[in-house]
Design a protein around this motif. Structure first.
Motif, PDB file in Angstrom:
ATOM      1  N   THR A  90       0.825  -1.216   0.000  1.00 48.66           N
ATOM      2  CA  THR A  90       0.000   0.000   0.000  1.00 48.66           C
ATOM      3  C   THR A  90       0.856   1.261   0.000  1.00 48.66           C
ATOM      4  O   THR A  90       0.597   2.184  -0.779  1.00 48.66           O
ATOM      5  CB  THR A  90      -0.920   0.011   1.235  1.00 48.66           C
ATOM      6  OG1 THR A  90      -1.761  -1.137   1.208  1.00 48.66           O
ATOM      7  CG2 THR A  90      -1.774   1.272   1.258  1.00 48.66           C
ATOM      8  N   LYS A  91       1.888   1.294   0.851  1.00 47.71           N
ATOM      9  CA  LYS A  91       2.629   2.529   1.082  1.00 47.71           C
ATOM     10  C   LYS A  91       3.750   2.796   0.073  1.00 47.71           C
ATOM     11  O   LYS A  91       4.145   3.948  -0.103  1.00 47.71           O
ATOM     12  CB  LYS A  91       3.215   2.526   2.497  1.00 47.71           C
ATOM     13  CG  LYS A  91       2.164   2.560   3.589  1.00 47.71           C
ATOM     14  CD  LYS A  91       2.804   2.553   4.969  1.00 47.71           C
ATOM     15  CE  LYS A  91       1.758   2.609   6.071  1.00 47.71           C
ATOM     16  NZ  LYS A  91       2.374   2.580   7.418  1.00 47.71           N
ATOM     17  N   GLN A 342      -2.986   7.107   0.569  1.00 47.06           N
ATOM     18  CA  GLN A 342      -1.961   6.111   0.879  1.00 47.06           C
ATOM     19  C   GLN A 342      -1.503   5.351  -0.363  1.00 47.06           C
ATOM     20  O   GLN A 342      -0.409   4.776  -0.373  1.00 47.06           O
ATOM     21  CB  GLN A 342      -2.471   5.120   1.941  1.00 47.06           C
ATOM     22  CG  GLN A 342      -3.557   4.164   1.485  1.00 47.06           C
ATOM     23  CD  GLN A 342      -4.950   4.739   1.676  1.00 47.06           C
ATOM     24  OE1 GLN A 342      -5.136   5.947   1.746  1.00 47.06           O
ATOM     25  NE2 GLN A 342      -5.937   3.857   1.778  1.00 47.06           N
ATOM     26  N   PRO A 346       3.365   8.124   0.236  1.00 42.33           N
ATOM     27  CA  PRO A 346       3.485   7.567   1.589  1.00 42.33           C
ATOM     28  C   PRO A 346       3.638   8.638   2.651  1.00 42.33           C
ATOM     29  O   PRO A 346       4.680   8.765   3.294  1.00 42.33           O
ATOM     30  CB  PRO A 346       4.726   6.676   1.481  1.00 42.33           C
ATOM     31  CG  PRO A 346       5.547   7.308   0.415  1.00 42.33           C
ATOM     32  CD  PRO A 346       4.590   7.936  -0.553  1.00 42.33           C
ATOM     33  N   ARG A 349      -2.477  11.018   5.922  1.00 42.72           N
ATOM     34  CA  ARG A 349      -3.618  11.713   5.352  1.00 42.72           C
ATOM     35  C   ARG A 349      -3.930  12.944   6.181  1.00 42.72           C
ATOM     36  O   ARG A 349      -3.841  12.928   7.408  1.00 42.72           O
ATOM     37  CB  ARG A 349      -4.845  10.788   5.308  1.00 42.72           C
ATOM     38  CG  ARG A 349      -6.061  11.412   4.635  1.00 42.72           C
ATOM     39  CD  ARG A 349      -7.179  10.373   4.468  1.00 42.72           C
ATOM     40  NE  ARG A 349      -8.326  10.961   3.790  1.00 42.72           N
ATOM     41  CZ  ARG A 349      -9.367  11.516   4.411  1.00 42.72           C
ATOM     42  NH1 ARG A 349      -9.380  11.545   5.732  1.00 42.72           N
ATOM     43  NH2 ARG A 349     -10.356  12.040   3.726  1.00 42.72           N
TER      44      ARG A 349
END
Length: 353
Positions: A90-91, A342, A346, A349
């Motif tokens: 994800t990051k 995300q 990275p 939020r």
């Protein structure tokens, strides 16, 4: 310093934000100074060349920070392979894919470059050649492949072995051309700047710093000596490029410079913390550093497209640096408002007030 050490007992190391800021400032300086390269004479002037070379401490420092954060997470929470894969995908992996595609489109539609196809396209993406700064993310992703093995380094003895072995490994691959041909075949692959073993020492040292944070920071007491250390490293770096010419970020001397500079920046944190004029902007840059890293080439490209040649006079470089930073921060802050941030950059939020 003792106050700072107490904060480090928790999960948040504020000093690392300032190390990130140091790295980010260096990387942007390298790429901005490249805009002052004289294409006709194939030269920099003395100032832009000096800034270009001195900024090259940034990329290996980012590698050190990446190692620090991962190893510290294992130390604090243990290692969960599934959580690790999900988090890293994800990051880092998703932002890398998105920005690789984005910058390839920029090269095709703005710079009028030819879009690579087939195996050339795959190689371009996998080596971070979609744009000149993305190679670092490829290095980090390679580190993730071997981290499940490295995370088992826990004891003092194993850390000593890992430090020595990684130092020897990085030194060997930096000097690979002395041992084999690096122009084609396996040698060309192993000598590519994205190959992980050239950089492995910085990740391992970052992990060592995470595991022995309190012991190491207790040794960092004299801020006067730290300032002198930083000055000495930069003076020697100036001497180095004066003698050897342009030197990349993965140079031999950085195996010494980066640990020394990193510990110096960490040790000087209390000085910065007490000066709000430095503390607030550096904290912001550190927090948004990876976002700034990803978007600042877009800002530089935009400015190079719209500004006249006269705007790139060397005397205006400080102003241009501030402009690039402010525009980059503005873009990152806008992206932070997205619910799926995300997957793009990275960074945390932005919370709605």
């Amino acid at each position: 310093m003792e106050k700072t050490l107490e904060k480090s007992k928790g999960k948040f190391f504020e000093e690392i934000h300032f190390l990130r800021a140091f790295a980010c400032i260096g990387v942007v300086l390298v790429h901005l100074s490249a805009s002052y390269y004289n294409q006709h004479d194939q030269t920099y002037n003395w100032l832009t060349f000096a800034l270009n070379q001195l900024g090259r401490f940034g990329t290996p420092t980012f590698a050190l920070i990446s190692g620090f954060l991962l190893f510290h997470q294992v130390k604090a929470k243990g290692f969960d392979f599934h959580r690790f894969l999900k988090s890293r995908f994800t990051k880092i992996v998703m932002p890398f894919v998105i920005w690789s595609i984005f910058y390839l489109l920029i090269k095709v539609f703005v710079l009028k470059a030819t879009l690579p196809t087939g195996s050339d396209f795959i190689e371009s993406v996998l080596t971070g050649a979609s744009f000149y700064h993305l190679y670092f993310m490829v290095i980090v992703i390679q580190f993730y492949f071997i981290f499940p093995l490295l995370q088992s380094i826990r004891t003092k003895r194993s850390w000593m072995i890992a430090l020595v072995f990684s130092l020897i490994t990085s030194a060997f691959f930096i000097n690979l051309s002395h041992f084999m041909s690096v122009k084609e075949g396996l040698g060309a692959i192993l000598s590519n700047r994205v190959f992980i073993f050239t950089w492995i020492f910085y990740f391992i040292f970052g992990g060592f710093l995470a595991y022995y944070w309190r012991s190491i920071t207790k040794l960092i007491t004299s801020q006067t000596k730290l300032v002198l250390l930083v000055v000495a490293v930069y003076i020697l770096a100036i001497y180095e490029y004066k003698v050897m010419g342009s030197i990349p970020s993965n140079r031999m001397t950085n195996l010494i410079n980066i640990p020394l500079l990193s510990m110096a920046v960490i040790g000087l944190f209390p000085v910065i913390q007490n000066r709000r004029i430095l503390y607030k902007p550096l904290k912001l840059i550190g927090t948004l550093s990876m976002g700034i890293y990803l978007v600042h080439p877009l800002v530089l490209l935009f400015l190079n497209q719209i500004l006249p040649h006269t705007a790139w006079a060397t005397r205006g470089l400080p102003i241009m640096y501030v402009v690039v930073m402010l525009l980059s921060i503005g873009i990152v802050q806008a992206i932070r408002k997205l619910s799926f941030v995300q997957y793009i950059i990275p960074v945390p939020r932005m919370q709605n007030k």
